[in-house]
Motif scaffolding. Sequence first.
Motif, PDB file in Angstrom:
ATOM      1  N   ILE A 107       0.852  -1.196   0.000  1.00 25.54           N
ATOM      2  CA  ILE A 107       0.000   0.000   0.000  1.00 25.54           C
ATOM      3  C   ILE A 107       0.885   1.244   0.000  1.00 25.54           C
ATOM      4  O   ILE A 107       0.695   2.173  -0.799  1.00 25.54           O
ATOM      5  N   ASN A 108       1.884   1.247   0.883  1.00 31.61           N
ATOM      6  CA  ASN A 108       2.765   2.419   0.971  1.00 31.61           C
ATOM      7  C   ASN A 108       3.467   2.691  -0.356  1.00 31.61           C
ATOM      8  O   ASN A 108       3.561   3.824  -0.815  1.00 31.61           O
ATOM      9  N   ARG A 109       3.940   1.625  -0.980  1.00 34.03           N
ATOM     10  CA  ARG A 109       4.643   1.797  -2.263  1.00 34.03           C
ATOM     11  C   ARG A 109       3.699   2.267  -3.353  1.00 34.03           C
ATOM     12  O   ARG A 109       4.031   3.139  -4.153  1.00 34.03           O
ATOM     13  N   ALA A 110       2.512   1.643  -3.391  1.00 34.04           N
ATOM     14  CA  ALA A 110       1.554   1.974  -4.460  1.00 34.04           C
ATOM     15  C   ALA A 110       1.144   3.441  -4.365  1.00 34.04           C
ATOM     16  O   ALA A 110       0.992   4.120  -5.381  1.00 34.04           O
ATOM     17  N   ILE A 111       0.961   3.936  -3.159  1.00 32.43           N
ATOM     18  CA  ILE A 111       0.570   5.336  -2.983  1.00 32.43           C
ATOM     19  C   ILE A 111       1.650   6.242  -3.584  1.00 32.43           C
ATOM     20  O   ILE A 111       1.368   7.159  -4.353  1.00 32.43           O
ATOM     21  N   ARG A 112       2.915   5.928  -3.267  1.00 32.48           N
ATOM     22  CA  ARG A 112       4.000   6.768  -3.794  1.00 32.48           C
ATOM     23  C   ARG A 112       4.128   6.632  -5.296  1.00 32.48           C
ATOM     24  O   ARG A 112       4.294   7.608  -6.014  1.00 32.48           O
ATOM     25  N   ARG A 113       4.005   5.381  -5.776  1.00 32.10           N
ATOM     26  CA  ARG A 113       4.159   5.186  -7.230  1.00 32.10           C
ATOM     27  C   ARG A 113       3.020   5.814  -8.013  1.00 32.10           C
ATOM     28  O   ARG A 113       3.170   6.147  -9.177  1.00 32.10           O
ATOM     29  N   ALA A 114       1.849   5.942  -7.369  1.00 32.14           N
ATOM     30  CA  ALA A 114       0.727   6.586  -8.054  1.00 32.14           C
ATOM     31  C   ALA A 114       0.880   8.103  -8.024  1.00 32.14           C
ATOM     32  O   ALA A 114       0.010   8.833  -8.505  1.00 32.14           O
TER      33      ALA A 114
END
Lengths: 624, 196
Positions: free
Chosen positions: A388-395
């Motif tokens: 979740i943390n990564r996806a938020i940043r990558r988005a």
Amino acid sequence: MSSRKLLTGNEALALGALHAGARVITGYPGTPSTGAIESLLAMEPPSVYVEWSTNEKVALEIAAGAAWAGQRALCTMKMSGLNVASDSLYSVAYSGVVGGLVIYVADDPGVSAGMCEQDSRGFALLADLPLLDPSSVAEAYQLTRLAFDLSEAVGTPVLVRLVTAIAHTSAPVEVGEPLPLPEREPQLLRDIARFTKAGAAICMQQHRDLIVRLEEAGRWLRQAGLNSLQIAEKNSHPRLGIIAGGVVNAYLEEGLEIATRWGLDPRSVSTLRVRAPHPFPSDEVRALLQQVDMVVVLEELEPHLERGVYVEAHRRGFPGRIVGKLDGTLERVGEYDVRHVVRGIAAALGFSIPPDLFAAETEAEQLAAPRPITVCPGCPHRGTFLAINRAIRRAGYRRDQVMVTGDIGCTILGMNPPFDTVWNEVAMGASIGLAQGYVHAGVKTPVIATIGDSTFFHAGIPALINAIQHAVPLTVIIMDNGWTAMTGMQVNPSTDEEFQPPGGRRVDIAQLVPALGVEHFFVVDPFDLDGTTAVIQQALALPGVKVILSRQECAIQAQRRGHRAGTVRVVPENCNLCKLCIMLTGCPAIDLGTEAVMIDSALCYGCGLCAQVCNRDALVRISE
Amino acid sequence: MKTEKSLDIFLIGVGGQGLLTIGEVIAEAALALDLPACFYPYKGMAQRGGLVKAQLRLGRSAVGPNIPPQGADLVIAMEVSEALRAVRVLRPGGEFLLFGERWLPTAVMLGKAAYPALEVVLEQVRAAEGRDIYLPPDTLPSGLPANLFVLGAAVGRTRLGDILPAIAVEEAIQRRWPRDPERNLAAFRAGCRNQE
Ligand code: SF4
Ligand code: SF4
């Protein structure tokens, strides 16, 4: 023949119900109440039906149905669960019962399990039901047996409340013989005036009947002598009376012993030990007030007894002081112990407590290293939080721009470091409703709701249906580990069929959610960090309701069966001790070595997440 | 009533050390001797490595589960840093048995939080007028469970042994692990013999 056994309060209560002839026992896990049904499941008592239900409301309805058919039934829950069950509780209270129905609710003063300090005695008041409040583990056994007799004698459900300090405590219990209750044939009673709410006339009559039953229960309890009044053997001036509720009774002797230092003779004190606070024991309180000049009321949490004492004092023109919470002497927060007894007595008699008695020095404590709780080694939730943390940043968002609502259970550990993923916690199933509120409030960035499997079945499904019906743009992540883990591994609808009760079925979330009409539904493996991250990132950009099922069995439970997801080895020459793996995963199985990190092979589950965050190939996973 | 046979014990450590088992074994041994016992564990949550504590009140027939601050006659601590949280519970003059194992929290490993030195902990115990008994972790014979070893030391070196003879504890161990009590008995006996 009775025997002495070391039992916890939960075990004592369960055994009390069993020995009283309970045939149907239901509940939903919740600390500190869980141990009662756990002990019954371990015993496998013949011809007794025991289950973990989907939620407390369902559990109560099953128990009530059994009691309407004439059987004795027990239903167990923690205080939060009583809120869920309360809708049916009020209604069943109006109808009364045929067979004995006992509802065990566990309150948690002092918050051992991170929820509200709710005082369930208030529910007894609201629902006009008798409530028993055992003051020791031994009484948990006796009073539960008695509760069934009361329930059938009067025809009312009876609440038994334990606090954590009794539910979890082990102490010797005098265990009696099981009641020789003949097998009962189930009855089918058709009585519209009693078992429906068809019209005002019926409901109001039921209300009258309910009040009559409560009064009858009061008489029954008085006869049973549950609230024991002990008038002082010795005269003194002023004459002191103490009224104590539930567990606080256990501290009276110790408190009076300490008060002898100021010359108080314990034999000059009159006491009323309350084990049945509702209906209010007016007669006993009146009898006490006639014998004393001042009274101290000692009870944890809300001043339920104390308010009743004020009413009684007013009616009888009692001129003395009433010491308790309402005059500011004692607090409504936390567990009580002997200090509260001593403080109450001191306030009443005007003693001053020496400052060094019970002085709680906290200096040492402040030097201790903080130890926030985190998820277990190999916990699948670790992968979901990281993704979740990564996806938020990558988005393309900052973490503080994206709301991630949280729910109850192990999934809430995402609020702690190193993840800091989850923002809030309300109640079972609440994350999905809460998330919709943020959307309607006008939040333009993506909103994510996280929830566990048991919680989803418990109360998350209606909220998800609401989101679908109203087309609320939302990403719901169901973290399905197949067990109700936080409370110590109970079976729930998502648990593998192999562990379901005989003939029981697993309800597959992967079939359920698409059947609700969710168009964007994904299943991911949280041990695959890149794959899970990519799916979450994709979902954040899609319109409408998106549901991601992140699925891997609870590592603790899998490990108990000897299962491991793989093996991870350290390649020491590649490790430069950057500590990235520790920083990101916070996995307790990783230790600092002098040259390289070390992995505790006894703790490591082989999930491989540390290997996936390491960018120097210093950790390698070998799949099994 | 508080009598010569009453003893209030506070146990503290971290999840995974088997600390609560110590309390359960003592309570079982006490029951067999007809000595009243009231054991109140605090498990926090199921996670490993979190704080675990428990209160054990021996010898009083009517007693509430919570020990007041400065009320414990004996503290049994199994983790150096967590031991600090038990200092406030110790009665002046009480005994403080510390098994010197260290479980470093993540923040400490990352250098973001400090971990107290053993000396600091012992100083705090002495400042609270406690009698410290230190049990170095390397005195635990390898392959034996630390919790039973610590229990042995508590019976061998503190007042607990006066009210609970070692033989009663050994019997409780045998009842608890009827099939293979040997490892636990060996650890317990090694603890009893330990004199630092
Ligand atoms: S593989 Fe790594 S992250 Fe997973 S349990 Fe083992 S040490 Fe922890
Ligand atoms: S108990 Fe299971 S679900 Fe809970 S934190 Fe541990 S591994 Fe994760």
